[in-house]
Design a protein around this motif. Structure first.
Motif, mmCIF file in Angstrom:
data_model
loop_
_atom_site.group_PDB
_atom_site.id
_atom_site.type_symbol
_atom_site.label_atom_id
_atom_site.label_comp_id
_atom_site.label_asym_id
_atom_site.label_seq_id
_atom_site.Cartn_x
_atom_site.Cartn_y
_atom_site.Cartn_z
ATOM 1 N N ALA A 161 -45.279 -13.156 -68.481
ATOM 2 C CA ALA A 161 -44.770 -12.646 -67.343
ATOM 3 C C ALA A 161 -45.616 -12.788 -66.149
ATOM 4 C CB ALA A 161 -44.173 -11.332 -67.347
ATOM 5 N N ILE A 162 -46.767 -12.433 -66.502
ATOM 6 C CA ILE A 162 -47.985 -12.690 -65.360
ATOM 7 C C ILE A 162 -48.183 -14.252 -65.178
ATOM 8 C CG2 ILE A 162 -50.523 -12.408 -64.946
ATOM 9 C CD1 ILE A 162 -50.465 -10.084 -66.723
ATOM 10 N N ILE A 163 -48.240 -15.157 -66.242
ATOM 11 C CA ILE A 163 -48.178 -16.548 -65.948
ATOM 12 C C ILE A 163 -47.262 -17.059 -65.104
ATOM 13 C CG2 ILE A 163 -48.086 -18.818 -67.358
ATOM 14 C CD1 ILE A 163 -49.521 -17.453 -69.580
ATOM 15 N N ASN A 164 -45.825 -16.604 -65.365
ATOM 16 C CA ASN A 164 -44.836 -16.938 -64.483
ATOM 17 C C ASN A 164 -45.079 -16.700 -62.925
ATOM 18 O OD1 ASN A 164 -41.907 -18.035 -64.402
ATOM 19 N ND2 ASN A 164 -41.477 -15.962 -63.903
ATOM 20 N N ASP A 165 -45.208 -15.291 -62.800
ATOM 21 C CA ASP A 165 -45.634 -14.715 -61.615
ATOM 22 C C ASP A 165 -46.534 -15.427 -60.848
ATOM 23 O OD1 ASP A 165 -43.449 -12.933 -61.982
ATOM 24 O OD2 ASP A 165 -44.727 -11.434 -62.312
ATOM 25 N N LEU A 166 -47.874 -15.744 -61.657
ATOM 26 C CA LEU A 166 -49.022 -16.652 -61.096
ATOM 27 C C LEU A 166 -48.423 -17.839 -60.473
ATOM 28 C CD1 LEU A 166 -51.858 -16.494 -60.583
ATOM 29 C CD2 LEU A 166 -52.207 -17.398 -62.717
ATOM 30 N N THR A 167 -47.865 -18.681 -61.325
ATOM 31 C CA THR A 167 -47.259 -19.813 -60.838
ATOM 32 C C THR A 167 -46.440 -19.902 -59.694
ATOM 33 O OG1 THR A 167 -47.345 -20.623 -63.040
ATOM 34 C CG2 THR A 167 -45.833 -21.974 -61.778
ATOM 35 N N ARG A 168 -45.684 -18.930 -59.544
ATOM 36 C CA ARG A 168 -44.700 -18.807 -58.190
ATOM 37 C C ARG A 168 -45.762 -18.270 -57.058
ATOM 38 N NH1 ARG A 168 -39.501 -15.533 -60.145
ATOM 39 N NH2 ARG A 168 -38.575 -16.973 -61.557
#
Length: 243
Positions: A157-164
């Motif tokens: 979830a953090i990786i996804n938010d970080l990408t955005r």
């Protein structure tokens, strides 16, 4: 990699990695030993030591003698373990940067390669020959064991938010997410089974692979419907434990 693509990589990923990695290494994740600040020094010492022909254990001991002479053997092991934790998160940062820059790197909205192929076939009057090839042609995408399959849900979830956040150039949010990433465990108590990996992959299948494969097949079926209907293996997906 072409010069143009290489320059884009350096601009969109290389430079941003230096920026965000510098931010990450200065976060107060390990206030006592300040592992993040010592990581670049360890990296430089390792590169120089290997170039000088030194053995790895000698390089590490010289590093500790210079920067942490008071460390006990237990302290040294703990420090090296923390180094691994930092490097794990640096890998995640690179992945997030690559994902955020993918559209700009590859110009996915402009290339339309598949459309160009179909149009070229028609313009060269090769439609019948191409249809025959489609009847025998097949692509099998095999999903292998990628490290992201083993990340716990909170890390994904953090990786996804970080990408955005990176894509939006939201530096404040990136800093907060890097802080979360540094404080979130990567390890699992139990090794994931092939079934666990299949469950994790199901999201990617339903949200990415199936829609894209459907779009590709529809593109061919619009002009070569019979050839596509006769070939049940035009596009298939495999999974490493199940074939």
């Amino acid at each position: 990699m072409s010069d143009s693509l290489s320059n884009k990589f350096e601009e969109l990923i290389g430079l941003n990695y230096q920026l965000y990695n510098g931010l990450f290494l200065t976060l107060p994740l390990d206030a006592v030993e300040k592992t993040g600040l010592l990581l670049p020094l360890l990296d430089a010492a390792c590169q120089q030591g290997l170039n000088d022909g030194k053995k790895p254990d000698v390089i590490i001991e010289e590093f500790f003698d210079l920067h942490k002479p008071h460390f006990t053997p237990v302290d040294k092991n703990n420090f090296l373990f923390k180094i691994i934790q930092y490097v794990e998160r640096q890998v995640v940062l690179v992945d997030a940067l690559e994902d955020a820059a993918y559209r700009k790197m590859h110009q996915v909205d402009k290339l339309k390669i598949l459309q160009t192929v179909v149009e070229n076939v028609e313009s060269e009057n090769l439609g019948e020959r191409f249809a025959e090839i489609l009847k025998e042609f097949g692509i099998r995408v095999t999903l292998t064991a990628h490290p992201t399959q083993f990340y716990p849900g909170p890390v994904l979830a953090i990786i996804n938010d970080l990408t955005r956040a990176i894509a939006r150039n939201d530096n404040s949010e990136v800093r907060n997410l890097l802080q979360q990433l540094g404080n979130t465990p990567f390890s699992r108590k139990t090794k994931p089974s092939p079934y666990d990996e299949a469950v994790l992959l199901s999201w990617y299948l339903g949200n990415i692979f199936y829609p894209v494969m459907g779009q590709i097949i529809d593109k061919f079926a619009g002009r070569y419907e019979r050839a596509v209907l006769e070939n049940q293996k035009l596009m298939t997906i495999g999974f490493w434990p199940g074939g």
